[in-house]
Design an enzyme around this catalytic site. Structure first.
Site, PDB file in Angstrom:
ATOM      1  N   SER A 272       0.855  -1.166   0.000  1.00 35.44           N
ATOM      2  CA  SER A 272       0.000   0.000   0.000  1.00 35.44           C
ATOM      3  C   SER A 272       0.895   1.221   0.000  1.00 35.44           C
ATOM      4  O   SER A 272       2.015   1.184   0.497  1.00 35.44           O
ATOM      5  CB  SER A 272      -0.872  -0.035   1.252  1.00 35.44           C
ATOM      6  OG  SER A 272      -1.174   1.266   1.684  1.00 35.44           O
ATOM      7  N   LYS A 278      -0.164  -3.887   4.987  1.00 34.01           N
ATOM      8  CA  LYS A 278      -1.112  -4.530   4.090  1.00 34.01           C
ATOM      9  C   LYS A 278      -0.462  -5.399   3.025  1.00 34.01           C
ATOM     10  O   LYS A 278       0.570  -5.056   2.476  1.00 34.01           O
ATOM     11  CB  LYS A 278      -1.976  -3.477   3.399  1.00 34.01           C
ATOM     12  CG  LYS A 278      -3.117  -2.994   4.278  1.00 34.01           C
ATOM     13  CD  LYS A 278      -4.139  -2.219   3.463  1.00 34.01           C
ATOM     14  CE  LYS A 278      -5.027  -3.154   2.693  1.00 34.01           C
ATOM     15  NZ  LYS A 278      -6.071  -2.415   1.972  1.00 34.01           N
ATOM     16  N   ASN A 280      -2.189  -6.599  -0.133  1.00 32.82           N
ATOM     17  CA  ASN A 280      -3.403  -6.656  -0.950  1.00 32.82           C
ATOM     18  C   ASN A 280      -3.344  -7.846  -1.900  1.00 32.82           C
ATOM     19  O   ASN A 280      -2.294  -8.141  -2.455  1.00 32.82           O
ATOM     20  CB  ASN A 280      -3.566  -5.369  -1.745  1.00 32.82           C
ATOM     21  CG  ASN A 280      -3.923  -4.188  -0.856  1.00 32.82           C
ATOM     22  OD1 ASN A 280      -4.616  -4.358   0.138  1.00 32.82           O
ATOM     23  ND2 ASN A 280      -3.429  -3.006  -1.199  1.00 32.82           N
ATOM     24  N   ARG A 312     -18.035  -5.273 -47.679  1.00 27.56           N
ATOM     25  CA  ARG A 312     -17.200  -4.953 -46.510  1.00 27.56           C
ATOM     26  C   ARG A 312     -17.840  -3.763 -45.830  1.00 27.56           C
ATOM     27  O   ARG A 312     -18.260  -2.826 -46.501  1.00 27.56           O
ATOM     28  CB  ARG A 312     -15.738  -4.685 -46.911  1.00 27.56           C
ATOM     29  CG  ARG A 312     -15.062  -6.005 -47.368  1.00 27.56           C
ATOM     30  CD  ARG A 312     -13.548  -5.906 -47.532  1.00 27.56           C
ATOM     31  NE  ARG A 312     -13.190  -5.018 -48.625  1.00 27.56           N
ATOM     32  CZ  ARG A 312     -12.601  -3.825 -48.482  1.00 27.56           C
ATOM     33  NH1 ARG A 312     -12.284  -3.389 -47.262  1.00 27.56           N
ATOM     34  NH2 ARG A 312     -12.335  -3.081 -49.529  1.00 27.56           N
TER      35      ARG A 312
END
Lengths: 416, 416, 416, 416
Positions: A272, A278, A280, A312
């Site tokens: 973080s 942290k 994550n 096309r």
């Protein structure tokens, strides 16, 4: 050209990268020139078209792509101009018989095939990891959860086997993909090529030879039939569906309150910018990101397919590029992230067992209701649900057999 | 229940319709009860579960569906209550071993299969009509159009053959679909059924017997692996892509300024509420409507697949119903409308020829540029582009061969 | 970082481009550092953070973005490291109080605002062109077409006025957009900033000062409330809807069989790689491309919004980047292409009049039916529909008044 | 007509329901006939058009809707036939001046307005509940979670205030919606009405009178400008985004391992067909279902808007019906479910506090890193992060002020 930014193009720095999407378009022109040579139309002689391009050309071509609506016109005129210095006649033959869409579509097919192969390698790795997880944890109890609530016991091996099912489904579809050349000329009749080659057989054989060099299927033109594109997209989405399922489970089970699973820890990942503690679950977050976006990209490609008109079309085709490039890029990333996630997945069987123990009463409620049914029916069930000490591990039903069936499927599909 | 309004349910008036989606769910409960009987678990005895339902029940079940999040809980409790009057023990056995999702998913598979079969019948009709159009008009000249402008000549047979390609691609995918039973119980372990049956083999054989009665594939539970659903959706979308292509061409070529094609005229169709002269191309408009909506419905189903979590998910599953029902309904309508459009399509070859004649100069510009190339190369081409009287019909390239290849593909895939 | 490739980033070559998305993130960090200084927290001193970055940094940051799930962690650590050489204490204060999402979201808002301003400039140009077209052609007759068929007469001025309505609707929404700062810290409580600042008022005033420097609205954190993002996306889509409508009409009316409109001719644009005569309507094709893709990008952003959970979510947020960047890029391109298309649009009023004359009978069928109604009602209508010489120009109803109303709306919204 | 199955139509049983979508179309024809009468065109006389329809008519009209591409042609011919028996001249005037799209679009606007009003009532209830939750729990500590992991402390009041922000954003957009009549005749010129009325002013005044009776805005025709439709859809999606956010949080926090929130318990809701103990969070599951599907429905409507061409389009318009009806139906359901969820939400503040206490170390990691920063800076922070007994409740930053700001916004927008 930002729309045609294909996986791997990030690597391209200053110099021209033959592996970039622009490079793949050059491969197509090159294979076509060879085919014209083999048919005795263009003069013999070896030219390295890739070597004609340099670092600044991408930007030059990108700019004129806006004017002609696609990058091929500018690419051809640049290649032709530079080839002229070496061999004027060869320069005149470059691209003859093709239309822009032939080159761009064939280059997309080549890029799609390259992507599909890389994804298949990752799927094979995942089958291996999941087979291992299913076998290793076939008897490791955990709480089965449905609609967010505790239901009945399962094993983590069953969950891994279910993840494996999704991966096998995706692999089946990716293996079945077909990769044809696009070669039809202005309106899909090969008229110019026929004129240049002298007859229809010569024209068809040039297209076949180019397909062979590129190791693509020979095919009738498919300018307005986009199953080639949509099947590729559908298969990639199916893979993302399977990975999204895995990522959702990991994101949930790695929450601190549950903590039954954890992503592989890698120095520097998941940090973080403000909270030092942290970690994550970045792999799962990014895999989930791909799974949430892939369906819309495929829908975009189907919409393009459904918008076809004329020989096309007027916009449908152009909407494909951005969706294809971005779907391919996200899928490749998610493929390798899922492999990494599964290979290093941390499984806390102790924690799983503790939850089962703590929640045994809820997880056995169905079992108790069966016991009461059996009393009503005056019929004995193997286990007496009334027993407070009943082991949730005895209420696993066909779990082991179901795991075996899925593992057998995985094994039967192994490549020799 | 409005979300589960399936093709054909419109027919349902006051009385209960066994062919409705509710009726199909009853079929599933019925097949399951038979399987329990065959296994010697539930008491023998013939009960017509369909006959237990009446006209007002749909509304009753729909109301309680909101409370339990799906209609199965209410259906089972209603069936059980009414069956009790006839046979109390049979009533107790009803639905035993299943979870709501087993019933709903299996009913969705049965409805999907019925829809797919009807769509396949229409695709077969379309292959026939298009084969006929491609053969009959193989040499009928028309202007080839690309990016809205005149390009080079084609024949209407080639256009029909290209439409045919799209239809064949869709048919391949629809033919390859597989339709498995869903039977896993609360968390996909068949725990309750194993408990009731006495052992795992008994449990697996009940599921197999139910699959057999419903003529579905036996399968491991797929509560959280939705390839069954997404492949069905992708195949329907592919069919809509092909039909949208046809409809776009017809809408364009039936414009009064072009008028090369016209929808079959049917008394009362395409009328305007204010302009008496108008014949709106209603078939094509509605086919196009389906083609514009199908991709998003399939994306919705992929999103549901990617949102899976736990042993049965918290919302993903529920998003499938509306998308599946509405995609199936629109596809069935578009399928029969496309068949009707192609069978009765009015082709004005005179008008096509007139446009080619009038626009010959534009349609032969490429040809002229080849002639000038050939002069540069001092090389003779079969036709001299400088000739003002050059016949556009001589600039068709491989048109005939390409039509033949596509027709050969159609023939090779005919069912005996 | 490919997901964060924002309009204008193509320009970035070797050197670091302060106008790129990376540069905008640096602007955010810079404004924040200034705010910390103004609050007396960070030490005074002028640092040009932009000057700390060089050409190779984009690639470096992009690589580590995969590890942390977003590019901010890597950017901050790189800036901090380089700032440390100049002022160690300032380096410590960099980014203090912010979370990665604060920086990325605020940078997205700044980029969105820059895009919106450019789009508004183009919308203003378009209002001018369309006002001019509506006035100039207010009485120039053309065939009104509905469901592809001729209906009743209109004027080209009315068609231009209807295009103008769509553009005005889009402009209203773009003008109403609001652009707030994102500043909440780890979980939207501004806890770190409050701690560093000493009290709540100090913290709130730092956020307000940063907003002021960036000329953004001060706002409560909106990490999980994405109306800022979805309103921006919805407004861009609304603009694309309006332009798609224009492009569809031009693509149709520029077809050679109709030829009432033509794109502005520009040397080198719309060329074909094989057909020298062709002038493809490239502007309209590319505008239509954007219109066909924008809705799905906005849906992606709404899905991200709806996937919010926790104080900052696990994947929803990450799906925004690619959709926002690509929607913004396509919209900017389509905006300027539409301006160019409208400014130089070639209107062939002679051809329009000729079609009306030739199709007078069909275009007056409604009128004849009214005449017959009036006979039934024994009531005179102003014009006798039975008259074969009746002038379609007399059957325009309220066309002139309706044009005036729309023009009045355009004028009333002019900025002084 | 299944596409036009609007909220409330489920109620319709056997008898014709004037509140159904068919009934709303009759309201439009009725208001128009009144306007023709007020203008002195149609003969005076009171006719209850609704009374002309009976139970079987819905099916009859639905069948012919397929033939004409919309239900209006059949409705008008049926009404005219029955009105003729009472007053032949009035029957002739019915629908005069309108085109089918005028009736259908105006009926859609009326239905949309009715839906929007109901949704607004629910949003008002939600604002009330959320204001109450935010105030009551402003200081009740809970763990702030980001990317699934524990971050820093928040209060439940802040979470409720953030939910409130989303609801307020949605309410702003719904309140700003405008509901205009559609009245343009065949090609948006009001030609027939002008002819019948004698002059342009008379025609415009008939349209204005009809708008007035229906309490809609008078407006220039918007057959090909669909901002009316897309703004309605975008606003509904925004509401679903806000509710989806709430539902995701509830689904997560009501998991047994977290158990900080619980849905209101209602007898019979959330039951399982097999597990007696379960209380599935059915409200949140169904709210989430709506949030996952709404974005795609709105995208469908934007695609329809972008597909406009001619004076009235060939398929774009027709794709709107199903998306609008289904989006409206799901949104209404989700609106009332969210109100119910919020009103009865069970908040376990004890459990929240316990988690904070147990996870205090993780939740204060950021705080500790600030303390270490402050030591480096030789600068005192209000709290010493090194203190093991530091109370997480002292690390809430500006939480209280932020709640107050959001509550102030809610109050400032209250209707008197």
């Amino acid at each position: 050209m930002a729309d045609l930014f294909w996986p791997g193009d990030e690597r391209a720095g200053q110099a021209f990268d033959p592996g970039s999407f622009l490079g793949v378009m050059v491969d197509v022109e090159s294979a076509w020139l060879h085919a014209l040579q083999r048919a005795g139309l263009a003069p013999a002689g070896a030219y390295d078209l890739q070597a004609l391009l340099g670092g600044g050309d991408l930007a030059r071509i990108a700019t004129s792509a806006e004017a002609s609506g696609n990058p091929v016109v500018a690419l051809v005129s640049l290649l032709r101009e530079r080839l002229r210095a070496r061999d004027e006649e060869a320069a005149r033959w470059l691209h003859r018989g093709l239309t822009s869409q032939d080159v761009l579509d064939t280059a997309l097919v080549l890029s799609a095939r390259a992507t599909a192969r890389l994804v298949l390698l990752e799927l094979d790795r995942q089958v291996e990891s999941l087979t291992d997880l299913a076998e290793r944890h076939r008897a490791d109890l955990m709480a089965g959860r449905t609609l967010t609530q505790h239901a009945v016991p399962i094993t983590f091996g069953l969950k891994a086997a279910q993840w494996l099912q999704g991966v096998l489904d995706a692999r089946d579809d990716l293996r079945a993909l077909r990769f044809p050349i696009q070669a039809g000329g202005a309106a899909g009749t090969l008229a110019a090529l026929t004129e240049l080659g002298g007859d229809v057989e010569a024209a068809l054989s040039v297209a076949a030879a180019a397909a062979e060099e590129l190791q693509l299927e020979d095919a009738t033109p498919w300018h307005t039939n986009r199953a080639v594109v949509t099947r590729y997209a559908d298969a990639l989405v199916r893979a993302n569906d399977a990975w999204g399922h895995v990522a959702n489970d990991v994101l949930l089970l790695a929450r601190p309150e549950i903590a039954e699973l954890a992503e592989p820890a890698v120095e520097g990942r998941g940090g973080s910018s403000t909270m030092p503690q942290k970690a994550n679950p970045v792999l799962s977050v990014l895999i989930r990101r791909a799974a949430l976006t892939a369906p819309m990209q495929a829908a975009q490609l189907h919409l393009a397919a459904a918008a076809n008109v004329d020989e096309r079309p007027d916009g449908g085709w152009h909407t494909e590029w951005s969706a294809l490039a971005s779907l391919s890029r996200h899928t490749l990333t998610a493929a390798s992230q899922t492999s990494e996630l599964l290979t290093g997945l941390h499984v806390d069987t102790g924690r799983m067992a503790a939850v089962v123990k703590q929640q045994a009463s809820a997880l056995l409620a169905e079992h108790r209701s069966l016991a009461s049914l059996s009393r009503d029916l005056s019929r004995d069930l193997p286990h007496d649900g009334g027993d407070a000490d009943f082991d949730p591990g005895h209420y696993l039903g066909a779990t082991a057999s179901l795991i075996d069936r899925i593992l057998a499927r995985a094994r039967s599909q192994e490549k020799p």
